[in-house]
Structure formats: C-alpha cells, structure tokens
Design a protein around this motif. Structure first.
Motif, PDB file in Angstrom:
ATOM      1  N   ARG A  13       2.130  -0.572   0.733  1.00 51.97           N
ATOM      2  CA  ARG A  13       0.821  -1.178   0.486  1.00 51.97           C
ATOM      3  C   ARG A  13       0.880  -2.231  -0.625  1.00 51.97           C
ATOM      4  NH1 ARG A  13      -0.652   4.361   0.674  1.00 51.97           N
ATOM      5  NH2 ARG A  13      -0.830   4.372  -1.612  1.00 51.97           N
ATOM      6  N   THR A  14       2.090  -2.527  -1.092  1.00 52.10           N
ATOM      7  CA  THR A  14       2.263  -3.430  -2.224  1.00 52.10           C
ATOM      8  C   THR A  14       2.819  -4.773  -1.758  1.00 52.10           C
ATOM      9  OG1 THR A  14       2.679  -1.580  -3.733  1.00 52.10           O
ATOM     10  CG2 THR A  14       3.411  -3.757  -4.451  1.00 52.10           C
ATOM     11  N   GLU A  15       2.080  -5.850  -2.028  1.00 49.64           N
ATOM     12  CA  GLU A  15       2.571  -7.194  -1.738  1.00 49.64           C
ATOM     13  C   GLU A  15       3.544  -7.628  -2.821  1.00 49.64           C
ATOM     14  OE1 GLU A  15      -1.016  -9.445  -1.590  1.00 49.64           O
ATOM     15  OE2 GLU A  15      -1.344  -9.049   0.550  1.00 49.64           O
ATOM     16  N   GLN A  60      10.436  -1.987   7.376  1.00 48.99           N
ATOM     17  CA  GLN A  60       9.236  -1.270   6.912  1.00 48.99           C
ATOM     18  C   GLN A  60       9.226   0.147   7.483  1.00 48.99           C
ATOM     19  OE1 GLN A  60       6.311  -4.195   8.157  1.00 48.99           O
ATOM     20  NE2 GLN A  60       5.893  -4.772   6.037  1.00 48.99           N
ATOM     21  N   GLN A  72       4.929  -4.284   1.554  1.00 47.92           N
ATOM     22  CA  GLN A  72       3.943  -4.827   2.496  1.00 47.92           C
ATOM     23  C   GLN A  72       4.404  -6.167   3.049  1.00 47.92           C
ATOM     24  OE1 GLN A  72      -0.177  -4.506   1.287  1.00 47.92           O
ATOM     25  NE2 GLN A  72      -0.768  -6.298   2.492  1.00 47.92           N
ATOM     26  N   GLU A  91       5.000   5.165   0.546  1.00 40.75           N
ATOM     27  CA  GLU A  91       3.681   4.787   1.047  1.00 40.75           C
ATOM     28  C   GLU A  91       3.023   3.750   0.140  1.00 40.75           C
ATOM     29  OE1 GLU A  91       2.175   5.456   3.830  1.00 40.75           O
ATOM     30  OE2 GLU A  91       3.796   6.722   4.571  1.00 40.75           O
TER      31      GLU A  91
END
Length: 452
Positions: free
Chosen positions: A276-278, A426, A213, A272
């Motif tokens: 969504r992972t910082e 990304q 992310q 995916e």
C-alpha cells in the motif's frame, strides 16, 4: 552525535561485471555540498535556440512531485530563451498506454520522456517517434558517450536523448537508526544486509521501507540480486528472453530475495503495508515521522524526495551505501529517461536540442536528486556532495554499464501496472514462498509479450 556515519560519502562506478565502488570522505566535504548555492536556474548559453514566440509545446514524462518541480526549472529556462510556452503532462507509470492513446487519437505531445528502452524501440518500429535533427545530433555528439547515444538509437537512426540517468543500486539509510542499533558500518554483502535488518528491527526500528504499490521498485530488487548472483552474461540473456524465467538462476535469485521479503517483521508495515506504499512514501517514512524506518532501497533520485519532503540532511541524517554483494561483486543497475519527439516541428527539435545541451543539464542537476550522463556538465553545479560523487563516477565509467532489465523488455512485460514483472513481484511480496509459481507466471507473461 553521528560522528562516524554522518561523514560518509558515496561514489558510483558502473562496470561491465556490475561492480559498484563507494568511497568515504571526511568533514572537509561539507563545505562543498552546495558550491553554487543549489537551485541555480542560470547558465551560460552554449547552444543557440530559435525564437518561438507564440508557440505552445507539450512535453510529457512519468515524473510528479519533486521530480516534476525540478524538471520544470529546465522548461522555464527554455521558455525564457525562446519565447515559447511549454505545458507539462505527467503520464504516471503507464507511459506506453497513455501515449499510445494520445498518438492514435492524433494528439501526441511534442516531446516525451520514455522510461523504458523497450518502449522506445516499440515506438520506433511503429513510426511514432521522429528522428533527431542535425542540431540535436550536434549536441548529442558533443556531450554524450557512445553507450548513451546507442541506447537512444534504433536501426541506425537516432531517436532519443538520455538527458536523465539513474543508478538503481543504492540503499539509503537513516543514520540515527544505525547509531541507535550500534551499527558502525553499512553491510557489504547480502547476508550482512539481512543481519543488519534484523539488528535494526530488534532495536525497535522498522528495518526496510519498500514502495511495493509501485511495481517498478520491486523489479529493481530482483534485478540487483540477479545481476550480482547470476552474473552479467545471464542478466543479458534474461533481459532478451534468450533464457526462460523458469531457469534455475531465476529460482536462486527469487529464493535469495525471499530471505528478506519472507520476514514480515523486517519490512515497514509488513508485506501488506509495503503493497500500500508508493515510492515517495517509502522515502519519507524512512526519514521523517515518529517511527521512521531505517533503510530504503532505490536509485540516486531518492535524494530529490529527501530534499523536498523531509528535513533530513544528506550526508548527515541520510546517507547511502551500495547494494550489497550477493555474488562476487556488488551489482549496478543503471537506468534513464530518454527524450523523444512524437510531434515533429521547429519547436520540438529546439526543445530536444536544448535537453541535449550542457545548459539544460546544469540547470537540472542544480535542483538536486538528478544524475546526468552529459559529460560536459560542471560537477560544481550538483547540489550536494553525495550526488556529485555518484555523477562523477558514472561519467568516469564511460560506456561500461548494465541497463535496467524491465526497461529493456516490452512494455507489457516490464513496464505496465497490473501486468508482467510488476504484478508478478507484487504477488511474490505477498507470498514469497511460491517461487516456482512465480517463475511460471513470469515465463507465461514474458513469452506472450516478447512474441508480440
């Protein structure tokens, strides 16, 4: 339990060809992990500061969470010595955009840490950053090598202090995962790294945690592979856009990266999930939770998140190895945050002078998870043995290092959410089969940004 892997220790050596050396040490290191007890906020005063009672300053940087907390220990000491009040502003990843808006609105912070060399140069061209005064220069000359001073200069004037450095060529791993999978030694090359990831996955461990992310983590993956595979000369050319992103060397590096990113089962949560992972979560999900991942790639600053957000012990539950060699040598990508003055005045000059001092550096490194290029720092001030060895080797390497490629680029290409390298990689994590499409996308963005 963990008799082999728990005793490994890391050391960094940055060299012109991008080589990195990590050495192992035995249990005799354990007694040295916290020589000063850590979290030391006291320091002998080696720099004279003015009294600033009644003044309020603002300083900005990208940091939040543990990194912000650690930095505030430095600001607290400055407040104590000068009587000034210092407010902290976290700019997030869009530093150039946030600061540009503040500057154009007539409300810049007094001092700002810029995470990209390219941003420093752009700001200097526009007259947004102010030259350092004689006291700051005095501390800089005393405590920093030529290479770090040059990174903070532009067209013969000194604008910044690299008070915080990073080695972005490290892979941190969960020692229990390696032992459970029967892995006795970390991999030394890329082929071995992918095979290790597969072995971990087969043993039931999500192999690699990726903070997709945050686009900057993905640029670091590419840069390490490219530096090791294409070599430092090509790396420098691509960093300056002297060769195009459609160059065959870029295709080769992206194809290599796809050997990992193209295997969804080797990535924690799949592509995916990674998107969504910082970054902070990519660390915590490697060293905590019911189904932790086995490895996470990023810089020495990972230690700060391990210390603050997990119960893992560095050197025992969490350990580190150098980024695997893709070509002849393992790569080293260095980075750092440069303190600059955006609003000149006695308080601003005093703060940046303090940041260039041994005093500030020793308070900061004692918090853990921080590297300083300040050569006057007492190594015993580092909180843990792993970081101490990485820091010592960084200093021993002198001026031989390669700086983060995206940080050298114009912000629109190398340091902005939803644009340039961040967005392109990304997209590539989502679809690693489209190598040539990404090359065209990156070249188009680079041509526009470098021309501008």
């Amino acid at each position: 339990m963990r008799t082999t892997l728990r005793t490994r220790r890391a050391a960094l050596a940055i060299v012109a060809v991008g080589a990195l050396a990590l050495s192992g040490c035995g249990d005799d290191k354990k007694s040295e992990d916290k020589p000063g007890g850590g979290k030391d906020t006291g320091a002998a005063e080696t720099v004279e500061l003015p009294k600033l009672d009644g003044q309020t300053l603002e300083v900005s940087a990208v940091w939040s969470g543990p990194e912000e907390k650690n930095f505030k220990a430095v600001l607290a000491e400055f407040e104590k010595r000068t009587g000034a009040k210092v407010n902290y502003l976290s700019t997030g990843d869009n530093t150039a955009t946030v600061l540009g808006t503040r500057i154009e609105g007539g409300k810049p912070p007094n001092v700002s840490f810029l995470p990209q060399v390219g941003v420093l140069q752009q700001f200097a061209e526009r007259g947004w950053v102010k030259p350092l005064g004689p006291e700051a220069i005095k501390q800089l000359d005393k405590n920093f090598s030529k290479g770090w001073k040059e990174l903070g200069a532009y067209e013969g004037k000194q604008y910044g202090v690299y008070a915080k450095a990073a080695n972005k060529s490290l892979v941190w791993y969960n020692t229990e995962g390696f032992e459970t999978a029967g892995i006795s030694e970390p991999p030394a090359d890329w082929k071995g790294f992918v095979e290790t990831a597969q072995t971990l996955s087969d043993a039931g461990w999500p192999a690699v945690s990726i903070g997709g992310q945050d686009g900057w983590t993905l640029t670091d993956w590419f840069e390490n592979i490219y530096l090791s595979q294409a070599g430092p000369e090509k790396y420098d050319q691509l960093a300056k856009h002297e060769i195009k992103w459609t160059d065959p060397s870029v295709k080769q590096a992206l194809t290599t990266l796809a050997e990992l990113w193209g295997k969804d089962d080797l990535i924690a949560g799949g592509a995916e999930g990674a998107l969504r992972t910082e970054f902070p979560k990519s660390v915590t999900q490697t060293f905590s939770g019911d189904t932790p991942a086995a490895m996470v790639f990023e810089g020495d600053f990972v230690a700060a998140n391990i210390n603050a957000d997990t119960d893992a012990k560095l050197g025992e539950d969490a350990d580190v190895f150098k980024f695997p060699a893709v070509g002849a040598e393992s790569p080293v990508v260095s980075a750092g945050d440069v303190a600059t003055i955006l609003k000149d005045g006695e308080g601003s000059q005093a703060l940046i002078t303090f940041l260039a001092s041994k005093d500030a550096a020793e308070i900061w490194v004692a918090q853990g998870g921080v590297l300083s290029p300040n050569k006057s720092v007492d190594m015993a001030k580092y909180k843990d043995g792993i970081t101490r060895e990485i820091a010592q080797a960084l200093l021993d390497a002198g001026d031989d290092f390669r700086f983060d490629m995206s940080d050298q680029a114009p912000a629109a290409f190398g340091g902005t959410k939803g644009q340039g390298m961040w967005k392109g990689l990304q997209d590539f994590l989502k679809n690693p089969s489209d190598v040539e499409g990404l090359q065209q996308q990156l070249e188009s963005a680079a041509a526009k940004a470098y021309k501008g």
